[in-house]
Design an enzyme around this catalytic site. Structure first.
Site: not given
Ligand code: 0GY
Length: 294
Positions: A28, A73, A120, A126, A153, A245, A250
């Protein structure tokens, strides 16, 4: 930039499924509030504020005891909102941060004391500009010395290219969201089987059986995602984690009801023993093996 995705569900239902005592929401985020913790200038999206108070209220509402808060991010390498949430949660949260290769030892130790136990590495195009692999390796060496692990990821289409690199990482590697399979292809497709093989061949690889809402083509109740998660829980019962999550950055098609997401758990982990491993024993082993001050 205005927020460019849906706000989190304002009033999630109370799940029918009751997580076991001590259950951990192991994926989360906290976002902002921007007035106090501004978003990173280099971000690719601007989320809605999702402050720690809302996360902790959700934790209690859903019947969880603990959170693992993952740096997203949109906050770049500024872990201030994460650290603030960890400190305010006491022993009830651990964190996964984002750092650069030249992070100071004092900063690493401060993050550790706040409850950070991993970093991470984000490969999703994207979300980030690409980081050279040698930079990731330098970070990996720094954080391995702290006893931390690496959360990765990526999109399924990048797995084949990434596998040789991932194998060189010196710590436990946790793959977000089952490696984001294309669920239209089915579990027997070579792409998902490549992911299964990675875990079968290397017992330091873990994964989060999370994010049915991102992977599903059919939407709630996410039936098309279940075979993927069930396969992983069955094959690797002691190396799977689960998370909401929240606040679902997004998500544009629909905003999940977090109570409905919790009700997915017994459908992917039908036995009490596998639920206990998924929700309590595995995250406790990975994130709470040491106290904050150790
Ligand atoms: C997630 C999903 C997303 C975003 C990020 O680091 C992030 O900005 O993880 C996504 O857009 O798939 O893992 O929570």
């Amino acid at each position: 930039m205005d927020p460019d995705y849906l706000p989190f569900h304002p009033d999630p239902t109370k799940p029918e499924y009751r997580p076991p005592p001590g259950a951990v929401d192991a994926h989360c985020h906290v976002f902002g509030p921007a007035a106090r913790f501004p978003y990173a200038p280099e971000r690719k999206y601007t989320p809605c504020d999702a402050p720690r108070e809302s996360l902790f209220a959700l934790r209690d509402h859903l019947g969880f005891s603990r959170n693992v808060i993952v740096q997203a991010t949109c906050h770049g390498r500024d872990n201030a909102a994460l650290v603030d949430a960890l400190q305010s949660a006491g022993d009830r949260a651990r964190g996964v941060a984002a750092v650069g290769p030249d992070v100071g030892q004092t900063e690493l130790e401060a993050l550790h004391a706040a409850g950070v136990r991993g970093v991470r590495f984000n490969f999703v195009k994207r979300l980030v500009d690409a980081t050279p692999r040698e930079v990731f390796l330098r970070i990996a060496d720094r954080i391995a010395a702290m006893g931390w692990h690496i959360v990765v990821y990526f999109e399924a289409s990048d797995l084949a290219d990434l596998v040789p690199f991932l194998r060189t990482l010196p710590t436990i590697v946790v793959v977000d969201h089952m490696g984001r399979p294309d669920v239209a292809k089915g579990v027997d497709h070579p792409d998902f089987q490549r992911f299964v093989r990675l875990l079968a061949d290397h017992d330091h690889f873990w994964t989060k059986v999370s994010c049915p809402e991102r992977l599903s083509l059919t939407g709630p109740n996410y039936d098309d995602v279940l075979p993927f998660a069930k396969t992983l829980v069955q094959r690797f019962p002691d190396r799977v984690l689960w998370g909401t999550d929240w606040p679902h950055p997004n998500m544009k098609s629909h905003m999940p009801d977090d109570g409905v997401l919790v009700d997915v758990i017994p459908r992917i982990a039908p036995e009490i023993a596998s639920q206990q491993a998924l929700m309590v024993d595995n995250p406790m082993r990975l994130y709470w093996a040491s106290s904050k001050s150790e």
